[in-house]
Design a protein around this motif. Structure first.
Motif, PDB file in Angstrom:
ATOM      1  N   GLY A 144       2.796  19.530  14.402  1.00  0.00           N
ATOM      2  CA  GLY A 144       3.265  18.449  15.254  1.00  0.00           C
ATOM      3  C   GLY A 144       4.039  17.397  14.470  1.00  0.00           C
ATOM      4  O   GLY A 144       3.693  17.083  13.329  1.00  0.00           O
ATOM      5  N   LYS A 145       5.090  16.847  15.093  1.00  0.00           N
ATOM      6  CA  LYS A 145       5.921  15.832  14.432  1.00  0.00           C
ATOM      7  C   LYS A 145       6.393  14.815  15.462  1.00  0.00           C
ATOM      8  O   LYS A 145       6.647  15.161  16.621  1.00  0.00           O
ATOM      9  N   TYR A 146       6.549  13.571  15.029  1.00  0.00           N
ATOM     10  CA  TYR A 146       7.163  12.532  15.847  1.00  0.00           C
ATOM     11  C   TYR A 146       8.503  12.143  15.230  1.00  0.00           C
ATOM     12  O   TYR A 146       8.651  12.148  14.007  1.00  0.00           O
ATOM     13  N   ARG A 147       9.452  11.763  16.092  1.00  0.00           N
ATOM     14  CA  ARG A 147      10.728  11.251  15.579  1.00  0.00           C
ATOM     15  C   ARG A 147      11.313  10.264  16.584  1.00  0.00           C
ATOM     16  O   ARG A 147      11.130  10.425  17.801  1.00  0.00           O
ATOM     17  N   LEU A 148      12.000   9.270  16.072  1.00  0.00           N
ATOM     18  CA  LEU A 148      12.688   8.323  16.929  1.00  0.00           C
ATOM     19  C   LEU A 148      13.976   8.971  17.427  1.00  0.00           C
ATOM     20  O   LEU A 148      14.688   9.619  16.662  1.00  0.00           O
ATOM     21  N   ALA A 149      14.235   8.813  18.730  1.00  0.00           N
ATOM     22  CA  ALA A 149      15.406   9.452  19.325  1.00  0.00           C
ATOM     23  C   ALA A 149      16.001   8.535  20.385  1.00  0.00           C
ATOM     24  O   ALA A 149      15.651   7.359  20.474  1.00  0.00           O
ATOM     25  N   ALA A 151       7.709  10.544  10.153  1.00  0.00           N
ATOM     26  CA  ALA A 151       8.406  10.145  11.378  1.00  0.00           C
ATOM     27  C   ALA A 151       9.860   9.761  11.145  1.00  0.00           C
ATOM     28  O   ALA A 151      10.620   9.574  12.094  1.00  0.00           O
ATOM     29  N   GLU A 152      10.252   9.644   9.879  1.00  0.00           N
ATOM     30  CA  GLU A 152      11.649   9.359   9.550  1.00  0.00           C
ATOM     31  C   GLU A 152      12.376  10.606   9.061  1.00  0.00           C
ATOM     32  O   GLU A 152      13.496  10.530   8.559  1.00  0.00           O
ATOM     33  N   GLY A 153      11.693  11.763   9.161  1.00  0.00           N
ATOM     34  CA  GLY A 153      12.309  13.025   8.762  1.00  0.00           C
ATOM     35  C   GLY A 153      12.303  13.289   7.271  1.00  0.00           C
ATOM     36  O   GLY A 153      13.010  14.182   6.789  1.00  0.00           O
TER      37      GLY A 153
END
Length: 275
Positions: free
Chosen positions: A78-83, A227-229
């Motif tokens: 699982g990963k989160y990213r700002l989009a 979260a910033e890749g």
């Protein structure tokens, strides 16, 4: 699976990009990610503000206004990213939190193993998977005296005991192998056979390695990104994990790999000899 250092790194990066944002809408493309009713999950989150991002062991805790908390477990990938809500949906994007400022936070999970649960703040240890966990490494509750007492009743091998999370939480396969190597303990030793001195060495090794891994922003062996890749950096410091067939940094013997508790396990047959 992201372990405690990786999840802590995600927590820190999420804190930098989502604190203070207000949720306008939540899109759930894959309802099984949500524990409970996904429509209720989305409805309850409208107009809620993200106040803080906490963590317990491998769980992320999004603290929201109105005394609500999203408990999120990344599981394997699982990963989160700002989009942006206008961005094309990736086939592995499963949940999107759209904010009033025009940005969004997307949850991406190739294997779909991750889970989110919305609970009243303060009930996490009663209502979620956190209730099954022991104290986390580096915490005030994880004391040497506690650790000694907890291992006395554990007949299974020490690697399985550390992976189970009920004695100490936050360690997975990578850091268990690393801590057992550092403390010179054979992975298949029964946990209750460790001497007081061995337990102390293991206790210190757990805290040392977890602390160092957090400073290095976790370990990227396969797919971990924050979260910033960005990737982690602790993979440059691994002593045994992923090094089977290479020489031990301490004694020069060739590291061996076997399976313990159903997991690939790398160890030094000389430094971690069978007792």
């Amino acid at each position: 699976m992201p372990e405690m250092p990786e999840v802590e790194t995600v927590r820190k990066t999420l804190s930098e990009i989502v604190l203070g944002k207000i949720i306008k809408e939540v899109k759930v493309w894959y309802p099984n990610i949500i524990i409970g009713d996904s429509e209720s999950f989305s409805d309850q989150l409208k107009e809620k503000q993200i106040i803080k991002v906490d963590r317990y062991a491998k769980f992320l805790l999004f603290r929201l206004s109105s005394n609500l908390t999203i408990v999120s477990h990344l599981r394997m990938e699982g990963k989160y990213r700002l989009a942006s809500p206008q961005d094309a949906k990736d086939k592995h994007d499963h949940v999107e939190f759209i904010f009033t400022d025009g940005t969004s936070l997307r949850y991406n999970d190739v294997r779909k193993f991750g889970r989110m649960q919305l609970v009243k703040t303060g009930t996490e240890k009663e209502r979620t998977g956190i209730k099954k966990l022991g104290p986390e490494a580096l915490s005030d509750d994880f004391t040497l005296s506690y650790f000694k007492q907890a291992l006395k009743n554990k007949k299974k091998n020490i690697k399985a005991t550390l992976l189970d999370q009920d004695v100490v939480s936050g360690l997975g396969n990578i850091y268990v192998d690393e801590t057992l190597w550092l403390s010179e303990i054979y992975p298949e030793r029964p946990a209750n056979s460790l001497t007081d001195n061995e337990i102390k060495k293991l206790y210190l090794a757990i805290n040392q390695i977890i602390s160092q891994a957090i400073k290095e922003r976790g370990t990227t062996v396969h797919t971990f990104l924050d979260a910033e890749g960005q990737t982690g950096g602790y993979q440059k410091h691994l002593k045994v994990y992923g090094r089977a067939g290479e020489k031990c940094f301490r004694c020069g013997n060739v590291l061996q790999k076997t399976r313990v508790a159903g997991r690939g396990t790398t160890f030094c047959p000389k430094c971690q000899e069978v007792k």
